[in-house]
Design a protein around this motif. Sequence first.
Motif: not given
Length: 329
Positions: A176-177, A181-182, A184, A202
Amino acid sequence: MELTHRFVTTHGIRIHVAEQGEGESVIFCHGFPHTWYIWHRQLPAVAAAGYRAIAPDLRGYGQTEVPAELEAYTNRAVCEDLLGLLDDLGAEQAVFVGLDFGAALVWELALRAPERVRGIIVLNNPFAPRPPRAPSQLWAKAAARHFLHLDYFQAPGVADAELGARPREFLARVYHALSADYHYLDTWRFPAAGNGYLDVLPTAPALPWRWLGEDELETLAQDFERTGFTGGLNWYRSLDRNWELTADYAGAKVTVPAYFLYGDRDPDMEGFSGRDPLTTMREHVPDLREVTEIANAGHLVQLERAEEVNRLITGYLRHLVAHPSGIPA
């Protein structure tokens, strides 16, 4: 067209290989923390286009052996694995596709054995010349200012224990990180002192995501639950040794045909590849034929934007190798 699995023994190591299709060989090389499965959306597309798509678990990962000695994880050693795999296939050459550590690996293979490389397709990790100092010196300097996984991973046993205790959670959080969507590089807000990797990553949203299903994460997690992460972490611990072993390639250019694609939100492009990575790569890769930015994609671009990546890869292959009918592209 069925996906099959087998083992190849070469240079004293037993390597697990997933493959699909027939025709000219296209070999996919993964990074950390991945297995062959990180390419599972690419293999059927490349096979359907008329090629033999091959994805090994690189040494230290998945069902491939996990050597104990650190020297076993240098790019020089793994390049020998890839050449042994080519010999097993009865192929003089192949196209190599790489991401993350797999990208660095295929760049180095193109320097070490260009006669065995028909071309390379690299995702997110551009070619950069050998630095003047050992990489760990740069990481230690950065880690004095903020958490940096490259430095944290160097101590034997530390990250191994932390990540191995919660493999599924770690994979979800790091994937995810690293995605679009994030951001890093927000992990750099944390100091190195007193923090492990899970402390700075996260919390991952519940699966399924727009680009990853729960069953896909489970498939990846099962291998790491069995093997742990030491094999993969040893690739990080070998980066200084890689630097030592590439002294003869300082300033060398990659001469094989190359294609490069990257996500517009990839953290390696933003924070780990220098100030102007595309210009640097063009200066050192004279046959760099195309550079493509993919919108709304991070580090695992081949999963986040699978259809677009498959279209690009199969298009590049038509220019690199003869058409399956035998008519040149």
